[in-house]
Design an enzyme around this catalytic site. Structure first.
Site, PDB file in Angstrom:
ATOM      1  N   ASP A  40       0.963  -1.056  -0.078  1.00 42.20           N
ATOM      2  CA  ASP A  40       0.072  -0.002   0.012  1.00 42.20           C
ATOM      3  C   ASP A  40       0.906   1.126   0.044  1.00 42.20           C
ATOM      4  O   ASP A  40       1.919   1.059   0.419  1.00 42.20           O
ATOM      5  CB  ASP A  40      -1.040  -0.141   1.322  1.00 42.20           C
ATOM      6  CG  ASP A  40      -2.237   0.758   1.101  1.00 42.20           C
ATOM      7  OD1 ASP A  40      -2.980   0.128   0.837  1.00 42.20           O
ATOM      8  OD2 ASP A  40      -1.798   2.069   1.070  1.00 42.20           O
ATOM      9  N   ASP A  66       3.469   2.440  -3.828  1.00 42.02           N
ATOM     10  CA  ASP A  66       2.597   3.262  -4.562  1.00 42.02           C
ATOM     11  C   ASP A  66       2.584   3.011  -5.923  1.00 42.02           C
ATOM     12  O   ASP A  66       3.697   3.038  -6.648  1.00 42.02           O
ATOM     13  CB  ASP A  66       3.131   4.863  -4.319  1.00 42.02           C
ATOM     14  CG  ASP A  66       2.115   6.057  -4.929  1.00 42.02           C
ATOM     15  OD1 ASP A  66       1.444   5.445  -5.965  1.00 42.02           O
ATOM     16  OD2 ASP A  66       2.432   7.066  -4.637  1.00 42.02           O
ATOM     17  N   VAL A  67       1.444   2.465  -6.507  1.00 44.99           N
ATOM     18  CA  VAL A  67       1.343   2.087  -7.733  1.00 44.99           C
ATOM     19  C   VAL A  67       1.305   3.078  -8.923  1.00 44.99           C
ATOM     20  O   VAL A  67       1.533   2.986  -9.875  1.00 44.99           O
ATOM     21  CB  VAL A  67      -0.121   1.252  -7.892  1.00 44.99           C
ATOM     22  CG1 VAL A  67      -0.132   0.198  -6.933  1.00 44.99           C
ATOM     23  CG2 VAL A  67      -1.247   2.042  -8.114  1.00 44.99           C
ATOM     24  N   TYR A 159     -12.756   8.209 -12.860  1.00 45.05           N
ATOM     25  CA  TYR A 159     -12.383   6.837 -12.264  1.00 45.05           C
ATOM     26  C   TYR A 159     -13.333   5.893 -13.141  1.00 45.05           C
ATOM     27  O   TYR A 159     -12.699   4.693 -13.343  1.00 45.05           O
ATOM     28  CB  TYR A 159     -13.241   6.929 -10.831  1.00 45.05           C
ATOM     29  CG  TYR A 159     -13.420   5.740 -10.027  1.00 45.05           C
ATOM     30  CD1 TYR A 159     -12.485   4.945  -9.374  1.00 45.05           C
ATOM     31  CD2 TYR A 159     -14.681   5.028 -10.133  1.00 45.05           C
ATOM     32  CE1 TYR A 159     -12.605   3.849  -8.672  1.00 45.05           C
ATOM     33  CE2 TYR A 159     -14.970   3.830  -9.262  1.00 45.05           C
ATOM     34  CZ  TYR A 159     -13.874   3.398  -8.395  1.00 45.05           C
ATOM     35  OH  TYR A 159     -14.153   2.319  -7.680  1.00 45.05           O
ATOM     36  N   LYS A 163     -12.062   2.434 -14.768  1.00 46.88           N
ATOM     37  CA  LYS A 163     -12.281   1.089 -14.651  1.00 46.88           C
ATOM     38  C   LYS A 163     -12.788   0.482 -15.930  1.00 46.88           C
ATOM     39  O   LYS A 163     -12.647  -0.803 -15.961  1.00 46.88           O
ATOM     40  CB  LYS A 163     -13.436   1.215 -13.540  1.00 46.88           C
ATOM     41  CG  LYS A 163     -13.203   1.590 -12.245  1.00 46.88           C
ATOM     42  CD  LYS A 163     -12.086   0.794 -11.470  1.00 46.88           C
ATOM     43  CE  LYS A 163     -12.052   1.012 -10.047  1.00 46.88           C
ATOM     44  NZ  LYS A 163     -10.863  -0.201  -9.379  1.00 46.88           N
ATOM     45  N   THR A 194     -16.574  -0.007   2.564  1.00 49.29           N
ATOM     46  CA  THR A 194     -15.202   0.179   3.229  1.00 49.29           C
ATOM     47  C   THR A 194     -14.886   1.677   3.823  1.00 49.29           C
ATOM     48  O   THR A 194     -15.780   2.486   3.446  1.00 49.29           O
ATOM     49  CB  THR A 194     -14.198  -0.188   1.663  1.00 49.29           C
ATOM     50  OG1 THR A 194     -14.453   1.026   1.013  1.00 49.29           O
ATOM     51  CG2 THR A 194     -14.567  -1.452   1.346  1.00 49.29           C
TER      52      THR A 194
HETATM   53  N1  NAD Z   1     -15.907   0.241  -1.760  1.00 46.12           N
HETATM   54  C1  NAD Z   1     -16.747   0.430  -3.069  1.00 46.12           C
HETATM   55  O1  NAD Z   1     -18.009   0.856  -2.972  1.00 46.12           O
HETATM   56  C2  NAD Z   1     -16.156  -0.180  -4.270  1.00 46.12           C
HETATM   57  C3  NAD Z   1     -16.910  -0.417  -5.169  1.00 46.12           C
HETATM   58  C4  NAD Z   1     -16.399  -0.916  -6.499  1.00 46.12           C
HETATM   59  C5  NAD Z   1     -15.045  -1.022  -6.691  1.00 46.12           C
HETATM   60  N2  NAD Z   1     -14.049  -0.840  -5.790  1.00 46.12           N
HETATM   61  C6  NAD Z   1     -12.652  -0.899  -5.805  1.00 46.12           C
HETATM   62  O2  NAD Z   1     -12.246  -1.604  -4.895  1.00 46.12           O
HETATM   63  C7  NAD Z   1     -10.843  -1.496  -4.800  1.00 46.12           C
HETATM   64  C8  NAD Z   1     -10.531  -1.240  -3.169  1.00 46.12           C
HETATM   65  O3  NAD Z   1     -11.336  -0.130  -2.748  1.00 46.12           O
HETATM   66  P1  NAD Z   1     -12.086  -0.152  -1.274  1.00 46.12           P
HETATM   67  O4  NAD Z   1     -13.285   0.285  -1.145  1.00 46.12           O
HETATM   68  O5  NAD Z   1     -11.309  -1.085  -0.428  1.00 46.12           O
HETATM   69  O6  NAD Z   1     -10.950   1.406  -0.910  1.00 46.12           O
HETATM   70  P2  NAD Z   1     -10.284   1.744   0.390  1.00 46.12           P
HETATM   71  O7  NAD Z   1     -10.275   3.171   0.399  1.00 46.12           O
HETATM   72  O8  NAD Z   1     -10.773   1.041   1.732  1.00 46.12           O
HETATM   73  O9  NAD Z   1      -8.827   1.106   0.187  1.00 46.12           O
HETATM   74  C9  NAD Z   1      -8.106   1.533  -0.866  1.00 46.12           C
HETATM   75  C10 NAD Z   1      -6.553   1.371  -0.465  1.00 46.12           C
HETATM   76  O10 NAD Z   1      -5.751   1.673  -1.591  1.00 46.12           O
HETATM   77  C11 NAD Z   1      -4.698   2.365  -1.117  1.00 46.12           C
HETATM   78  N3  NAD Z   1      -4.080   3.344  -2.054  1.00 46.12           N
HETATM   79  C12 NAD Z   1      -4.695   4.154  -2.835  1.00 46.12           C
HETATM   80  N4  NAD Z   1      -3.982   4.818  -3.705  1.00 46.12           N
HETATM   81  C13 NAD Z   1      -2.874   3.991  -3.753  1.00 46.12           C
HETATM   82  C14 NAD Z   1      -1.729   3.965  -4.768  1.00 46.12           C
HETATM   83  N5  NAD Z   1      -1.493   5.159  -5.557  1.00 46.12           N
HETATM   84  N6  NAD Z   1      -0.785   3.012  -4.616  1.00 46.12           N
HETATM   85  C15 NAD Z   1      -0.864   1.864  -3.430  1.00 46.12           C
HETATM   86  N7  NAD Z   1      -2.259   2.023  -2.676  1.00 46.12           N
HETATM   87  C16 NAD Z   1      -3.101   2.882  -2.957  1.00 46.12           C
HETATM   88  C17 NAD Z   1      -5.140   3.199  -0.026  1.00 46.12           C
HETATM   89  O11 NAD Z   1      -4.128   3.899   0.840  1.00 46.12           O
HETATM   90  C18 NAD Z   1      -6.071   2.271   0.648  1.00 46.12           C
HETATM   91  O12 NAD Z   1      -5.322   1.436   1.798  1.00 46.12           O
HETATM   92  C19 NAD Z   1     -10.628   0.003  -5.585  1.00 46.12           C
HETATM   93  O13 NAD Z   1     -10.126  -0.711  -6.897  1.00 46.12           O
HETATM   94  C20 NAD Z   1     -11.817   0.356  -5.697  1.00 46.12           C
HETATM   95  O14 NAD Z   1     -11.983   1.163  -6.988  1.00 46.12           O
HETATM   96  C21 NAD Z   1     -14.736  -0.523  -4.409  1.00 46.12           C
END
Ligand code: NAD
Length: 266
Positions: A40, A66-67, A159, A163, A194
């Site tokens: 992360d 960091d990606v 975003y 996606k 989340t």
């Molecule tokens: N929660 C939702 O409703 C939802 C819905 C559809 C898709 N998603 C997808 O699921 C995945 C995870 O989302 P989540 O809800 O768990 O989010 P979250 O915010 O709980 O966790 C995301 C994590 O990614 C890390 N992050 C952000 N930018 C980064 C970077 N540049 N390099 C490395 N780490 C980085 C953050 O520090 C965090 O720990 C994402 O791809 C998101 O788009 C989430």
């Protein structure tokens, strides 16, 4: 913890694993026997999450990554390969999502570039670094986390475009990687409870009636789908998008409400 052990002997790298879906995926795969490197850009939090998994008796390590930074991505993949003696599974969960400006014209170029860079290009960076190792594994798999935003309008222009791009990259990379023995798939979640929804708990609760299955998703719902696609159970599946959204995009809830409860004749 899962009662199957499909990932015994596997080395797994998860991005965005400090919390949320990435953390749940790490826990699920480790629970099924994998050795997992949680990465992360938030090092203190990913360290804590990995330590919590170790407290549960799971094999989990953590690293900063960091990606948005190819050098950091290369280093994280090299670290995983050192730890595990190879790499079998990559899970791309990190993403960036900037709220839209009220007017489309006011969205900044910087925010657009950032969301695309983290969400789409970030996944590409990780795939590029991991692919040779996944190919050497003989059972290599990539699973990326997409979103229903890539399928329909739920707001968030950059975003959503990222996606949708990730779904395309999943297909084109699947085409390339198949001959190298690597499968590439996408899990497409609906709303998941989340930290991404932190401060908007009322909104997330209010969304439940839009979901035919009556609730929003939990991170574990997504982790279960990722585990399936990463495992040998999905040995003949590549280039696909598995929608995990409680029926949101398949069922037109608004239509049903009007036709069956609102007296319209359709
Ligand atoms: N929660 C939702 O409703 C939802 C819905 C559809 C898709 N998603 C997808 O699921 C995945 C995870 O989302 P989540 O809800 O768990 O989010 P979250 O915010 O709980 O966790 C995301 C994590 O990614 C890390 N992050 C952000 N930018 C980064 C970077 N540049 N390099 C490395 N780490 C980085 C953050 O520090 C965090 O720990 C994402 O791809 C998101 O788009 C989430």
């Amino acid at each position: 913890m899962a009662d199957t052990k499909r990932f015994e002997g596997y080395g797994v790298l998860v991005t965005g694993a400090a919390r949320g879906i990435g953390a749940a995926v790490a826990r699920r795969l480790a629970g099924e026997g994998a050795r997992v490197l949680l990465t992360d850009r938030d090092l203190p939090e990913v360290d804590k999450t990995a330590a919590a998994l170790r407290d549960e008796g799971l094999d989990a390590a953590s690293a900063l990554c960091d990606v948005a930074d190819q050098t950091a991505v290369d280093a994280a993949v090299a670290h995983a390969v050192d730890l595990f003696g190879g790499l079998d599974v990559l899970v791309n969960s990190a993403a960036g999502c900037t709220p839209d400006a009220p007017r489309f014209e006011d969205d900044s170029d910087a925010a657009w570039a950032r969301d695309i860079d983290i969400t789409l290009t970030g996944a590409r960076r990780c795939c590029r670094a991991a692919l040779p190792h996944l190919a050497a594994s003989g059972r290599g798999a990539i699973v990326s986390i997409g979103s229903v935003n890539g399928l329909q309008d739920f707001g968030n222009h950059a975003y959503s475009a990222a996606k949708a791009g990730l779904a395309s990259l999943t297909r084109t990379l699947a085409g390339h990687a198949a001959a190298r023995g690597v499968r590439v798939n996408l899990v497409v979640p609906g709303t998941v409870r989340t930290s991404a929804w932190e401060g908007r708990e009322d909104a997330i609760d209010g969304l439940a009636p839009l979901y035919p299955l009556g609730r929003v998703g939990e991170p574990e719902d997504i982790a279960a789908a990722v585990a399936f696609l990463a495992s040998r159970d999905a040995a003949w599946i590549t280039g696909t998008s598995l929608v995990v959204d409680g029926g949101l995009t398949a069922v037109n809830t608004g239509f049903h409400t009007v036709v069956h409860h609102g007296g319209a004749t359709a």
